[in-house]
Design a protein around this motif. Structure first.
Motif, PDB file in Angstrom:
ATOM      1  N   GLU A 135       6.171  54.167  -4.854  1.00 34.89           N
ATOM      2  CA  GLU A 135       7.097  54.166  -3.480  1.00 34.89           C
ATOM      3  C   GLU A 135       8.479  54.896  -3.879  1.00 34.89           C
ATOM      4  OE1 GLU A 135       7.760  52.022   0.825  1.00 34.89           O
ATOM      5  OE2 GLU A 135       7.926  50.903  -1.212  1.00 34.89           O
ATOM      6  N   LYS A 136       9.151  54.051  -4.941  1.00 35.27           N
ATOM      7  CA  LYS A 136      10.453  54.253  -5.237  1.00 35.27           C
ATOM      8  C   LYS A 136      10.473  55.723  -5.698  1.00 35.27           C
ATOM      9  CE  LYS A 136      11.998  49.493  -6.275  1.00 35.27           C
ATOM     10  NZ  LYS A 136      12.338  48.716  -7.193  1.00 35.27           N
ATOM     11  N   ALA A 137       9.734  56.195  -6.437  1.00 37.38           N
ATOM     12  CA  ALA A 137       9.688  57.467  -7.258  1.00 37.38           C
ATOM     13  C   ALA A 137       9.592  58.641  -6.122  1.00 37.38           C
ATOM     14  CB  ALA A 137       8.598  57.428  -8.251  1.00 37.38           C
ATOM     15  N   PHE A 138       8.441  58.409  -5.036  1.00 37.12           N
ATOM     16  CA  PHE A 138       8.252  59.052  -3.950  1.00 37.12           C
ATOM     17  C   PHE A 138       9.423  59.444  -3.173  1.00 37.12           C
ATOM     18  CE2 PHE A 138       6.780  60.674   0.223  1.00 37.12           C
ATOM     19  CZ  PHE A 138       6.222  61.637  -0.351  1.00 37.12           C
ATOM     20  N   ARG A 139      10.128  58.186  -2.660  1.00 41.83           N
ATOM     21  CA  ARG A 139      11.478  58.335  -1.842  1.00 41.83           C
ATOM     22  C   ARG A 139      12.516  58.886  -2.613  1.00 41.83           C
ATOM     23  NH1 ARG A 139      11.545  55.311   2.656  1.00 41.83           N
ATOM     24  NH2 ARG A 139       9.977  53.684   3.130  1.00 41.83           N
ATOM     25  N   HIS A 140      12.578  58.804  -4.233  1.00 41.53           N
ATOM     26  CA  HIS A 140      13.775  59.576  -4.840  1.00 41.53           C
ATOM     27  C   HIS A 140      13.820  60.978  -4.792  1.00 41.53           C
ATOM     28  CE1 HIS A 140      16.845  59.237  -7.742  1.00 41.53           C
ATOM     29  NE2 HIS A 140      16.174  60.020  -8.491  1.00 41.53           N
ATOM     30  N   PHE A 141      12.129  61.433  -4.590  1.00 39.43           N
ATOM     31  CA  PHE A 141      12.237  62.857  -4.606  1.00 39.43           C
ATOM     32  C   PHE A 141      12.993  63.597  -3.676  1.00 39.43           C
ATOM     33  CE2 PHE A 141       8.191  62.665  -6.972  1.00 39.43           C
ATOM     34  CZ  PHE A 141       8.373  63.383  -7.926  1.00 39.43           C
ATOM     35  N   GLU A 142      13.364  62.895  -2.456  1.00 39.91           N
ATOM     36  CA  GLU A 142      14.114  63.421  -1.414  1.00 39.91           C
ATOM     37  C   GLU A 142      15.638  63.477  -1.670  1.00 39.91           C
ATOM     38  OE1 GLU A 142      15.496  62.356   3.211  1.00 39.91           O
ATOM     39  OE2 GLU A 142      14.551  60.673   1.991  1.00 39.91           O
ATOM     40  N   LYS A 143      15.915  62.752  -2.781  1.00 42.98           N
ATOM     41  CA  LYS A 143      17.197  62.693  -3.018  1.00 42.98           C
ATOM     42  C   LYS A 143      17.873  63.340  -4.431  1.00 42.98           C
ATOM     43  CE  LYS A 143      17.448  57.720  -1.329  1.00 42.98           C
ATOM     44  NZ  LYS A 143      17.501  56.596  -1.866  1.00 42.98           N
ATOM     45  N   ILE A 144      16.933  63.686  -5.180  1.00 44.06           N
ATOM     46  CA  ILE A 144      17.133  64.580  -6.378  1.00 44.06           C
ATOM     47  C   ILE A 144      17.584  65.818  -6.225  1.00 44.06           C
ATOM     48  CG2 ILE A 144      16.125  65.329  -8.751  1.00 44.06           C
ATOM     49  CD1 ILE A 144      14.017  63.031  -8.347  1.00 44.06           C
ATOM     50  N   LYS A 145      18.382  66.295  -6.972  1.00 45.44           N
ATOM     51  CA  LYS A 145      18.706  67.540  -6.777  1.00 45.44           C
ATOM     52  C   LYS A 145      17.862  68.616  -7.259  1.00 45.44           C
ATOM     53  CE  LYS A 145      23.027  69.056  -7.945  1.00 45.44           C
ATOM     54  NZ  LYS A 145      24.305  68.946  -8.680  1.00 45.44           N
ATOM     55  N   LEU A 146      17.794  69.768  -6.518  1.00 39.95           N
ATOM     56  CA  LEU A 146      16.538  70.702  -6.801  1.00 39.95           C
ATOM     57  C   LEU A 146      16.963  71.437  -8.529  1.00 39.95           C
ATOM     58  CD1 LEU A 146      15.721  72.954  -3.810  1.00 39.95           C
ATOM     59  CD2 LEU A 146      14.351  71.286  -4.760  1.00 39.95           C
ATOM     60  N   ILE A 204      28.616  66.290   6.616  1.00 44.42           N
ATOM     61  CA  ILE A 204      27.731  65.988   7.567  1.00 44.42           C
ATOM     62  C   ILE A 204      26.487  65.568   6.931  1.00 44.42           C
ATOM     63  CG2 ILE A 204      26.108  67.176   9.338  1.00 44.42           C
ATOM     64  CD1 ILE A 204      28.177  69.415   9.394  1.00 44.42           C
ATOM     65  N   CYS A 205      25.759  64.752   7.885  1.00 43.15           N
ATOM     66  CA  CYS A 205      24.741  63.992   7.342  1.00 43.15           C
ATOM     67  C   CYS A 205      23.376  65.014   7.097  1.00 43.15           C
ATOM     68  CB  CYS A 205      23.842  63.098   8.396  1.00 43.15           C
ATOM     69  SG  CYS A 205      22.273  62.429   7.925  1.00 43.15           S
ATOM     70  N   ILE A 206      22.890  64.929   5.634  1.00 47.13           N
ATOM     71  CA  ILE A 206      22.440  66.110   5.048  1.00 47.13           C
ATOM     72  C   ILE A 206      21.064  66.257   5.462  1.00 47.13           C
ATOM     73  CG2 ILE A 206      21.170  64.741   2.988  1.00 47.13           C
ATOM     74  CD1 ILE A 206      21.890  67.037   1.167  1.00 47.13           C
ATOM     75  N   ASN A 207      20.239  65.146   6.160  1.00 43.94           N
ATOM     76  CA  ASN A 207      18.924  65.172   6.762  1.00 43.94           C
ATOM     77  C   ASN A 207      19.252  65.874   8.018  1.00 43.94           C
ATOM     78  OD1 ASN A 207      17.224  64.386   4.685  1.00 43.94           O
ATOM     79  ND2 ASN A 207      17.574  62.195   5.132  1.00 43.94           N
ATOM     80  N   GLU A 208      20.117  65.394   8.916  1.00 42.68           N
ATOM     81  CA  GLU A 208      20.344  65.921  10.097  1.00 42.68           C
ATOM     82  C   GLU A 208      20.501  67.713  10.088  1.00 42.68           C
ATOM     83  OE1 GLU A 208      22.580  64.455  13.192  1.00 42.68           O
ATOM     84  OE2 GLU A 208      21.998  62.059  12.426  1.00 42.68           O
TER      85      GLU A 208
END
Length: 588
Positions: free
Chosen positions: A96-107, A411-415
């Motif tokens: 779960e930690k690894a999967f959530r981290h995918f959202e945050k890692i730079k491409l 600005i909030c990146i997800n929004e």
């Protein structure tokens, strides 16, 4: 990450599941106590039961033995059930930690490794780290109590024989340290080769079409054999080393047992010790010598956990997108103005991927709300880089990008991203239904959905496929044109007012292209649209075209004006038209 940091991380895993770890260890200590008691009970059965001919003693202590064994097995069942749950929870938590981290890692960080290599590394590392909850690990920990209890039992029976057993321990410890050091080295080498093979395998699968076209299979087969021979060779070394350890254990234990039989027999003949005491002593000696082997196994487990944990936590420490790694106290929510009437401004933006060559060199331009703007230029001129910067996959070296006067980094990146619809040639389709790929987990009215299908010339195809039909990984079950239509429909379904089309009509037929152009003129006329295209049929509908050359803006104007006045634009359009005509002749 240092070994000290790794130990702290692993201790954190144990601490966060402390209650279960504690209960399992308590159960194991109770089991160890039962195991230590059984030889003493056997001694009573032998000396006071069989030898003295007391049948009641045999029955009494046999009953106690049966009760303790049943109790031990019940405890073992509860302990194993709890341990299995603990291991599953640790594995889930790490994934779960690894999967959530995918959202945050730079491409840019993710692009350094193939998807296959990343998945293989994560699966291998998490499997190794979860060995913290393996039965072997817990048994190794509780063997310390077995050693202490065994030594106490030995001294109670005979201090002379105890001295013989203790002489064997330094030899066993020496072997443990030597073999553990060797195994550490082999395990690290094994992980490296497996990771390299996963990278190669992913690269080979991605290029399987070219391998077939150019007849490269024999060459790839040689690469496969070379890589697998290395891995198999390492696995053989691990197996041989384990065999050496087991052989050494058995020989050492047999030498000790032989010595105890001989010396114990002499002491029995001299009436210094009973027969039952000798057999009990030999049983206790295994509680002292064999746990050293278990501690060796603990060392082996740690030799696999440490490098796996280091690689796993290095993955979690991969460079993240700015907002995730900094305190976002000043981060703003996207406003209604930004959402419904977005205006984009690039101010003196400079960017480089490798900090040596500048892809963009101080470019400035504006896109007003509702404008249709095209980026035009040869490959490498910076068009896609502008899109990547606008999507915040990268950030400028200097200058700023603003939406309605606010720097997009604030600005909030997800929004921010949720309010942009983007279609590229490389946009991804999930292995799901066409509807789910278009709606992306959002509820859309059926009538609106059908209209989107019709607008993108997808309705007839959608009606012809069975319900629940999945498009395959990245739309592999669709034609190139069908795939692109689904992506365009996805952009329309979001209802966003800022739309980016990066060669969005490159793979569609003329009818669909004309339909999309009509959409831009009618239903999307109030949307803010940024287009990358070389097609005059689209460019002529743009409010302005920005001509890029070598990372700089060469000209800005409308299509008809640039055709007459700008040589770069005229040459590009001429080249693009010829290429397009060739592609049409090949397709049609």
């Amino acid at each position: 990450m240092s070994d000290k940091d790794i130990k702290r991380k692993l201790f954190g895993i144990v601490k966060s599941n402390g209650k279960k770890f504690f209960l399992i260890i308590i159960f194991l200590i109770v089991s160890s106590g039962i195991a230590l008691a059984l030889p003493l009970i056997s001694k009573e059965i032998m000396d006071n039961g069989f030898i003295k001919g007391n049948f009641n003693v045999v029955i009494y202590y046999s009953g106690i033995t049966l009760f303790l064994v049943v109790l031990d097995k019940v405890i073992e069942y509860i302990k194993e059930k709890m341990r299995a749950s603990l291991k599953a929870e640790i594995t889930y938590s790490l994934f779960e930690k690894a999967f959530r981290h995918f959202e945050k890692i730079k491409l840019s960080e993710l692009n350094k490794k193939s998807n296959t290599e990343i998945l293989n590394n994560l699966h291998s590392d998490i499997s190794n780290i979860s060995m913290l909850a393996d039965s072997v690990f817990f048994m190794a920990v509780t063997q310390i109590f077995d050693i202490l209890g065994g030594i106490a039992g030995l001294f109670i029976i005979s201090w002379e024989l105890t001295f013989i057993v203790l002489c064997f321990i330094p030899l066993k410890i020496w072997a443990v340290m030597l073999l553990s050091k060797i195994r550490n080295k082999i395990i690290y080498e094994y992980m490296q080769e497996n990771s390299e093979f996963a990278r190669w395998f992913g690269d080979t699968l991605s290029g399987i079409k070219e391998i077939k076209i150019f007849g490269l299979f024999s060459h790839k087969m040689k690469e496969f054999e070379h890589s697998q021979k290395k891995i198999v060779g390492i696995e053989k070394r691990l197996t041989i080393q384990e065999s050496v350890n087991n052989t050494f254990d058995k020989i050492l234990l047999q030498i000790l047992t032989t010595a105890l039989y001989i010396i114990g027999a002499k002491m029995v003949f001299n009436l210094n010790i009973s027969v039952g005491s000798v057999f009990t002593f030999i049983a206790y000696s295994t509680y002292v010598i064999m746990p050293v082997s278990a501690l060796f196994n603990l060392s082996l487990i740690l030799s696999e956990i440490r490098p796996a944990a280091k690689r796993y936590y290095n993955f979690l420490n991969m460079e993240m997108e700015t907002e995730y790694k900094e305190e976002a106290e000043n981060t703003k929510c996207i406003t209604a103005e930004m959402k419904y009437t977005p205006e984009i401004t690039f101010r003196d933006v400079t960017f480089s991927y490798d900090k040596t060559y500048e892809v963009l060199k101080g470019i400035s331009f504006s896109i007003h709300a509702g404008e249709k703007v095209a980026l035009v230029g040869l490959n490498g001129s910076g068009k896609t880089t502008i899109i990547n910067l606008l999507m915040r996959f990268y950030k400028p070296i200097s200058g700023s990008i603003q939406i309605n006067g606010v720097d997009i980094r604030n600005i909030c990146i997800n929004e921010y991203r949720k309010n942009i619809s983007i279609v590229t040639q490389n946009s991804y389709l999930f292995d799901d239904t066409i509807k789910n790929n278009i709606c992306l987990y959002k509820e859309i009215e059926e009538q609106k959905f059908i209209q989107i299908l019709k607008d993108c010339n997808l309705y007839d195809f959608y009606c012809s496929i069975p319900e629940g039909y999945k498009v395959g990984q990245d739309g592999c079950q669709l034609s190139g044109g069908q795939r692109q239509k689904v992506l365009i429909a996805r952009a329309l379904a979001t209802g966003n007012n800022l739309i980016i089309l990066d060669e969005a009509t490159s793979n569609v037929d003329m009818e669909t292209e004309n339909q999309i152009n009509e959409l831009i003129k009618t239903k999307l006329r109030e949307k803010t649209i940024l287009v990358i295209s070389h097609k005059p049929s689209i460019l002529k509908y743009m409010d302005k075209c920005i001509v890029l050359k070598d990372g700089k803006i060469d000209a800005i104007g409308v299509h008809e004006q640039l055709i007459k006045e700008n040589q770069v634009y005229r040459s590009f359009i001429h080249t693009g038209r010829n290429a397009y005509n060739v592609s049409k002749s090949l397709v049609y």
